[in-house]
Design an enzyme around this catalytic site. Structure first.
Site, PDB file in Angstrom:
ATOM      1  CG  HIS A 110      -2.082  -1.060   1.249  1.00 42.52           C
ATOM      2  ND1 HIS A 110      -1.830  -2.613   1.291  1.00 42.52           N
ATOM      3  CD2 HIS A 110      -3.386  -0.651   0.868  1.00 42.52           C
ATOM      4  CE1 HIS A 110      -3.327  -3.068   0.901  1.00 42.52           C
ATOM      5  NE2 HIS A 110      -3.975  -1.801   0.889  1.00 42.52           N
ATOM      6  CG  ASP A 111       5.404   3.238  -0.670  1.00 39.15           C
ATOM      7  OD1 ASP A 111       5.394   4.101  -1.617  1.00 39.15           O
ATOM      8  OD2 ASP A 111       6.187   3.287   0.151  1.00 39.15           O
ATOM      9  CE1 TYR A 128      -2.280   8.421   5.333  1.00 38.58           C
ATOM     10  CE2 TYR A 128      -2.439  10.618   5.652  1.00 38.58           C
ATOM     11  CZ  TYR A 128      -2.828   9.358   5.941  1.00 38.58           C
ATOM     12  OH  TYR A 128      -3.896   8.992   6.901  1.00 38.58           O
TER      13      TYR A 128
END
Length: 546
Positions: free
Chosen positions: A119-120, A488
Site C-alpha cells: 500500500h505504499d 502518505y
C-alpha cells in the site's frame, strides 16, 4: 466514479532482513517453517548489457543457501515487460529465506524492496525509478498473529494485514484493541514503520507508539531483537519509515482497553446546509474533545439531493469509546451547531466499528477483516495523494476559495480528509519517536485525487489538479518546514539520487525535515551506525553520512 463521503473514505486513504545468528524466538510468536521458498524470476529489459548475469548469479547463490535447491528451479517464471520490474520476487516462508536473500543481494549488488501489504502510496515497496536490478521480498507468507489476552500483548508478523491482527484480537475478546488504522487490507509492517493513525490515536497514540519489541534482519543478515539491536535502532524502526534500516520480521504490540461497545456516528452537511461555517468551527473545537472521541471530516463534491446540482459535502465521522447516551449530551455541549442526534449513531463492538468505518455496511461478519483483496475506492483506480498539518484555523474565506477547485472536471473523485489531533498526541514529546507531529496541531489533512484506467493516458491533468490544490493551501498549513506524513508517501517533496551518496544527506534533508523535522538527524545517525554502506535504500530512504 464518485467517492463515498462518509467514514468509508477514511479507510480508502488511511492509507504502504544472516546466516550465523541467534534464533531466540519468543514462544509467543510462531514463525511458519516450510522447507521451500517461492521464487518468481522476472526478466526485465534493463538498459544494461549484462542483464542475465545478475539473475543467474543470484539464483546460484540462493541455491547454495537452501537445502532443497531444486524447488527454486521449479518455481522460476520468466517474461519480459517494458516497465520497472523486479529481477525476482521472493516470498519467504521462514526468516532464513530472508537472510539468504539479503546475503545474496548484498553479495551480487542487487537492490532490495520489501513488501508488506503493497500500500505504499508511491509503490516503493515493489517498484523503483532507478534503472538498476532489484529484488522484491514479499512477506505475504509471514503473517502469523499470536494474541495473549492475559498479558494484553500480541506478536504479529510483518506480512499480516491490519485486518488479520484485528480479527485475532476480536476473536478472543471484545475489550482489547490496537490503535492502528481502519484500512484492514493494509500491511501491518508498513503501517508500523511509518506511524499509524487510527480511531484510537487520540486516546492511546499511534500504532508505532505501542510497539514494545521487534525481530529485525539487518543489512548483515543478522536477526536482532529489541535488546540486541539497541535503543537507537529500536527507536528508528517505530515511525522512521520503511525500507531504511532492515526488514522487520515481527512486532510485539501492547494492546489497549476499549469498552465492549463503542459508538460510531456520521453526519453530512452540504454548503447549502452551512458546511463552510461548521468546518471552520470544527477546527478549533475537535482537538479539545475528550480523548475518547476520534473526529474527522471527509470533504468531496456531490450532487445535491434537493436539486441535483453540484455542491460540496462535508461528512463528519466520529468514533466514541462509550455509549450513544453518553455521547449525545457531550456533543450538545461541545459542538451543538453540528446537531448530532441518536439517529446519526450506532453502537457496536470495536472490531465492528472498523468494518463500518471502512465499508459503511452494518452487520458484516468479522471474517471480512481477513479479506486481503477487499476493493476500496483507491484500489480500483490510479491516484495521487498529498498531506499537510494545520496549526492555526483556516478562515471561512480560505475554505470558500478552495471549494471552486472541487467543481473542476479533475475533481469528480477527489477528497480531502481532516483528522483532529489533541488528546494523547499533546502529551508525547516530538522527539520521543521518529513521528514528530504531536503537540500544538489542530488536525492533519490528506488530499486524494483518483481516476480510472481509461483516463490514465491523461493522468497529468489529475496530477496538476492535485498540485494546484496543494499550492493554494500553502498559506494555511505548517511552515518551515511544510510538514508531511511519511505513510502518505509523496515523491513530489523530494527524492534521493541513485549513486549520489556523498550528497545524499543534503538531498534527503529536503524531504526528511518535512516527514521527521529535527528527528531527521537522529535517523541519519542511526542509519550511519547500522547500515553505513546504504544497502537498504530507495527514493526516500534515510541516508547514512559518508
Amino acid at each position: 466514479m464518485t467517492l463515498p463521503t462518509n467514514l468509508s473514505i477514511i479507510n480508502n486513504v488511511i492509507a504502504c532482513n544472516t546466516f550465523q545468528c541467534s534464533h531466540n524466538i519468543d514462544p509467543e510468536i510462531k514463525l511458519n517453517m516450510f522447507p521451500f521458498l517461492l521464487l518468481i524470476l522476472l526478466s526485465l529489459t534493463w538498459r544494461i548489457s549484462a542483464s542475465a548475469q545478475p539473475a543467474e548469479e543470484f539464483l546460484r547463490c540462493l541455491s547454495l543457501r537452501f537445502h532443497n535447491s531444486s524447488s527454486i528451479a521449479k518455481l522460476v517464471y520468466t517474461f519480459t515487460t517494458p516497465t520497472p520490474t523486479p529481477l525476482a520476487i521472493v516470498t519467504p516462508f521462514h526468516a532464513s529465506h530472508i537472510q539468504a536473500t539479503v546475503y545474496c543481494c548484498r553479495k551480487h549488488g542487487l537492490q532490495v524492496r520489501t513488501r508488506s501489504g503493497g500500500h505504499d502510496f508511491e509503490g516503493l515497496s515493489y517498484t523503483t525509478a532507478y534503472k538498476v536490478p532489484f529484488v522484491v521480498i514479499d512477506l505475504v507468507n509471514l503473517r502469523s498473529v499470536q494474541v495473549n489476552v492475559e498479558k494484553a500483548t500480541a506478536w504479529v508478523e510483518s506480512g499480516a494485514t491490519v485486518g488479520e491482527l484485528y480479527y485475532e484480537i476480536a476473536r478472543k475478546t471484545r475489550t482489547l484493541a490496537f490503535p492502528a488504522g481502519i484500512g484492514h487490507t493494509v500491511g501491518i509492517g508498513g503501517q508500523l514503520s511509518g506511524g499509524g493513525l487510527g480511531p484510537l490515536f487520540r486516546k492511546y497514540g499511534l500504532a508505532s507508539d505501542n510497539v514494545i519489541d521487534a525481530r529485525l534482519i539487518d543489512a548483515y543478515a543478522r536477526i536482532l531483537d529489541k535488546k540486541s539491536m539497541g535503543k537507537d535502532l529500536f527507536w528508528a524502526i517505530r515511525g522512521g519509515g520503511g525500507g531504511s534500516f532492515g526488514i522487520v520480521l515481527a512486532w510485539k504490540l501492547k494492546l489497549v482497553l476499549v469498552p465492549a461497545n463503542v459508538t460510531a456516528c456520521t453526519v453530512s452537511k452540504t454548503l447549502e446546509q452551512n458546511a463552510t461555517k461548521l468546518v471552520h468551527q470544527w477546527q478549533s473545537i475537535a482537538r479539545k474533545f475528550p480523548k475518547e472521541i476520534q473526529s474527522s471530516i471527509a470533504i468531496a463534491r456531490v450532487n445535491s439531493s434537493e436539486d441535483g446540482k453540484m455542491t460540496i459535502q462535508a461528512s463528519y465521522g466520529s468514533v466514541f469509546l462509550g455509549s450513544i447516551d453518553e455521547l449525545i449530551p457531550l456533543m450538545e455541549e461541545k459542538f451543538p451547531e453540528l446537531g448530532l442526534v441518536k439517529e446519526d449513531c450506532l453502537e457496536m463492538s470495536w472490531a465492528e466499528s472498523i468494518l463500518y468505518g471502512a465499508l459503511s455496511i452494518i452487520g458484516l461478519p468479522l471474517e471480512t477483516l481477513l479479506n486481503r483483496t477487499q476493493k476500496s475506492a483507491l484500489s480500483q483506480t490510479f491516484f495521487k495523494a498529498k498531506s499537510d498539518f494545520v496549526k492555526q484555523p483556516i478562515s471561512e474565506s480560505g475554505f470558500e476559495g478552495l471549494w471552486p477547485k472541487f467543481y473542476e472536471d479533475e475533481a469528480k473523485s477527489a477528497v480531502m480528509v481532516l483528522v483532529a489531533y489533541g488528546g494523547k498526541m499533546d502529551e508525547i514529546p516530538e522527539t520521543e519517536y521518529p513521528y514528530p507531529h504531536r503537540a500544538g496541531y489542530l488536525y492533519s489533512i490528506l488530499y486524494v485525487v483518483n481516476w480510472e484506467e481509461e483516463e490514465n493516458k491523461n493522468s497529468e491533468k489529475f496530477l496538476n489538479w492535485m498540485r494546484r490544490v496543494y499550492s493554494y493551501m500553502t498559506p494555511y498549513v505548517s511552515k518551515s518546514p511544510r510538514e508531511a506524513y511519511v505513510n502518505y508517501r509523496d515523491l513530489d517533496i523530494g527524492t534521493n539520487k541513485f549513486n549520489h551518496d556523498k550528497g545524499s544527506y543534503t538531498e534527503a534533508k529536503v524531504w526528511g525535515l518535512k516527514y521527521f523535522k529535527s528527528n531527521y538527524d537522529k535517523l541519519v545517525y542511526v542509519k550511519t551506525k547500522v547500515d553505513p554502506q546504504n544497502f537498504f535504500k530507495h527514493e526516500q530512504s534515510i541516508p547514512p553520512l559518508f
